[in-house]
Design a protein around this motif. Structure first.
Motif, mmCIF file in Angstrom:
data_model
loop_
_atom_site.group_PDB
_atom_site.id
_atom_site.type_symbol
_atom_site.label_atom_id
_atom_site.label_comp_id
_atom_site.label_asym_id
_atom_site.label_seq_id
_atom_site.Cartn_x
_atom_site.Cartn_y
_atom_site.Cartn_z
ATOM 1 N N ALA A 129 0.743 -1.311 -0.101
ATOM 2 C CA ALA A 129 0.057 0.048 0.083
ATOM 3 C C ALA A 129 0.964 1.268 -0.075
ATOM 4 O O ALA A 129 1.881 1.094 0.579
ATOM 5 C CB ALA A 129 -0.835 0.072 1.268
ATOM 6 N N LEU A 130 0.378 2.433 -0.551
ATOM 7 C CA LEU A 130 1.016 3.434 -0.580
ATOM 8 C C LEU A 130 0.092 4.356 0.603
ATOM 9 O O LEU A 130 -1.096 4.606 0.357
ATOM 10 C CB LEU A 130 0.837 4.338 -1.872
ATOM 11 N N LEU A 131 0.667 4.938 1.661
ATOM 12 C CA LEU A 131 -0.093 5.933 2.355
ATOM 13 C C LEU A 131 0.341 7.362 2.013
ATOM 14 O O LEU A 131 1.230 7.862 1.938
ATOM 15 C CB LEU A 131 0.407 5.790 3.847
ATOM 16 N N VAL A 132 -0.943 8.160 1.689
ATOM 17 C CA VAL A 132 -0.848 9.349 1.093
ATOM 18 C C VAL A 132 -1.269 10.239 2.500
ATOM 19 O O VAL A 132 -2.221 10.252 2.800
ATOM 20 C CB VAL A 132 -1.573 9.713 0.208
ATOM 21 N N VAL A 133 -0.369 11.285 2.896
ATOM 22 C CA VAL A 133 -0.569 12.149 4.116
ATOM 23 C C VAL A 133 -0.584 13.492 3.284
ATOM 24 O O VAL A 133 0.455 14.086 2.959
ATOM 25 C CB VAL A 133 0.327 12.105 5.091
ATOM 26 N N GLY A 134 -1.675 14.194 3.385
ATOM 27 C CA GLY A 134 -1.699 15.749 2.928
ATOM 28 C C GLY A 134 -2.532 15.909 1.781
ATOM 29 O O GLY A 134 -3.385 14.987 1.162
ATOM 30 N N LEU A 135 -2.352 17.150 1.160
ATOM 31 C CA LEU A 135 -3.350 17.646 0.353
ATOM 32 C C LEU A 135 -2.846 17.844 -1.106
ATOM 33 O O LEU A 135 -3.720 18.374 -1.917
ATOM 34 C CB LEU A 135 -3.923 18.963 1.081
ATOM 35 N N HIS A 136 -1.535 17.667 -1.139
ATOM 36 C CA HIS A 136 -1.059 18.258 -2.391
ATOM 37 C C HIS A 136 -1.264 17.406 -3.724
ATOM 38 O O HIS A 136 -1.239 16.122 -3.803
ATOM 39 C CB HIS A 136 0.345 18.545 -2.496
ATOM 40 N N ALA A 137 -1.659 18.226 -4.931
ATOM 41 C CA ALA A 137 -2.294 17.633 -6.013
ATOM 42 C C ALA A 137 -0.986 16.877 -6.703
ATOM 43 O O ALA A 137 -1.064 15.973 -7.455
ATOM 44 C CB ALA A 137 -2.629 18.660 -6.996
ATOM 45 N N ASP A 157 -6.185 12.006 5.503
ATOM 46 C CA ASP A 157 -6.332 13.461 5.188
ATOM 47 C C ASP A 157 -7.681 13.874 5.898
ATOM 48 O O ASP A 157 -8.807 13.135 5.591
ATOM 49 C CB ASP A 157 -6.355 13.418 3.803
ATOM 50 N N PRO A 158 -7.657 15.034 6.651
ATOM 51 C CA PRO A 158 -8.938 15.526 7.272
ATOM 52 C C PRO A 158 -9.909 16.148 6.085
ATOM 53 O O PRO A 158 -10.926 16.512 6.355
ATOM 54 C CB PRO A 158 -8.415 16.614 8.046
ATOM 55 N N GLU A 159 -9.264 16.387 4.838
ATOM 56 C CA GLU A 159 -9.851 16.905 3.464
ATOM 57 C C GLU A 159 -10.428 18.225 4.166
ATOM 58 O O GLU A 159 -11.508 19.056 3.943
ATOM 59 C CB GLU A 159 -11.329 16.040 3.194
ATOM 60 N N GLY A 160 -9.400 19.246 4.551
ATOM 61 C CA GLY A 160 -9.408 20.497 4.858
ATOM 62 C C GLY A 160 -8.556 20.883 5.914
ATOM 63 O O GLY A 160 -7.584 20.179 6.321
ATOM 64 N N PRO A 171 -11.439 19.003 -0.505
ATOM 65 C CA PRO A 171 -11.621 17.728 -0.626
ATOM 66 C C PRO A 171 -10.402 17.074 -1.286
ATOM 67 O O PRO A 171 -9.736 17.782 -2.212
ATOM 68 C CB PRO A 171 -12.659 17.573 -1.641
ATOM 69 N N LEU A 172 -10.220 15.650 -1.240
ATOM 70 C CA LEU A 172 -9.094 15.100 -1.994
ATOM 71 C C LEU A 172 -9.138 15.282 -3.493
ATOM 72 O O LEU A 172 -10.266 15.304 -3.813
ATOM 73 C CB LEU A 172 -8.977 13.518 -1.466
ATOM 74 N N GLU A 173 -8.067 15.320 -3.958
ATOM 75 C CA GLU A 173 -8.010 15.366 -5.615
ATOM 76 C C GLU A 173 -7.630 14.100 -5.994
ATOM 77 O O GLU A 173 -6.553 13.461 -5.622
ATOM 78 C CB GLU A 173 -7.171 16.447 -5.962
ATOM 79 N N GLY A 174 -8.551 13.216 -6.787
ATOM 80 C CA GLY A 174 -8.011 12.082 -7.530
ATOM 81 C C GLY A 174 -8.127 10.740 -6.977
ATOM 82 O O GLY A 174 -7.641 9.911 -7.372
ATOM 83 N N PRO A 175 -8.986 11.033 -5.852
ATOM 84 C CA PRO A 175 -9.099 9.516 -5.210
ATOM 85 C C PRO A 175 -10.108 8.491 -6.378
ATOM 86 O O PRO A 175 -10.744 9.192 -7.066
ATOM 87 C CB PRO A 175 -9.908 9.664 -4.100
#
Length: 202
Positions: A129-137, A157-160, A171-175
């Motif tokens: 798995a890849l754990l993605v932490v944060g907001l950046h596109a 990510d708290p999505e905000g 909101p998350l980008e690209g899930p």
């Protein structure tokens, strides 16, 4: 009390990094209006250094001072515990230059370099798995490569984010279908995960 005040000052300086060394053009007031500066031609840093040398020098001094004084966060120490317990493999993929992950004993793989259209990520055989932490596109390309390898993508990510006492949704980008989303901060979720796994194995 003094230690808390000093820590608050250091955190304020760290949060200013994105204001000093910009990753977006800052044209609008909403996060979605900010275009990422992904090429030297779009980066305003050199222009600012040449037109405002004294101000930029002072900002850089403060920025590097904050890097030198900063300490790894509870989330990074939690990642270190996950690594020591063999739950985490591979490097922390980051565009931060404070090397806090390395100071916590984690390997780092740096991205967001202008000479890399696709970040040069070090993949580990057997990673699930890849754990993605944060907001950046700019992490979307890394996520796409993980999916190509058959890895699960997990968002933490708290999505905000909080600004001036108000929570601003982002909101998350690209899930994609099949991805997992945990709407919490790394500071909350990672230490809780460490404790949960300790209970399961203890």
């Amino acid at each position: 009390m003094r230690e808390k005040a000093e820590k608050a000052v250091r955190l304020h300086e760290i949060y200013r990094f994105h204001e000093i060394y910009r990753v977006t053009d800052r044209q609008g007031h909403e996060p979605r209006e900010h275009r990422f500066t992904l090429s030297p031609a779009a980066d305003t840093l050199l222009h600012e250094v040449l037109t405002e040398p004294e101000e930029k020098t002072a900002e850089f001094v403060g920025m590097f001072r904050a890097c030198f004084l900063a300490e790894p966060t509870p989330a990074l120490w939690a990642l270190r515990e996950l690594k020591d317990a063999d739950h985490l493999v591979g490097p922390v993929i980051t565009h931060n230059f404070d090397v806090l992950a390395a100071r916590a004993g984690l390997d780092e793989c740096f991205m967001r370099r202008y000479d890399q259209a696709v970040p040069d990520v070090e993949w580990v055989d057997g990673a699930k798995a890849l754990l993605v932490v944060g907001l950046h596109a700019d992490r979307r390309r890394v996520q796409a490569r993980a999916r190509e390898r058959g890895m699960k993508v997990v968002y933490l990510d708290p999505e905000g984010f909080w600004r001036d006492g108000a929570f601003l949704p982002y909101p998350l980008e690209g899930p994609q279908d099949g991805d997992l989303v945990c709407r919490a901060t790394a500071a909350e979720a990672l230490p809780a995960l460490v404790n949960f796994l300790k209970q399961q194995t203890g």
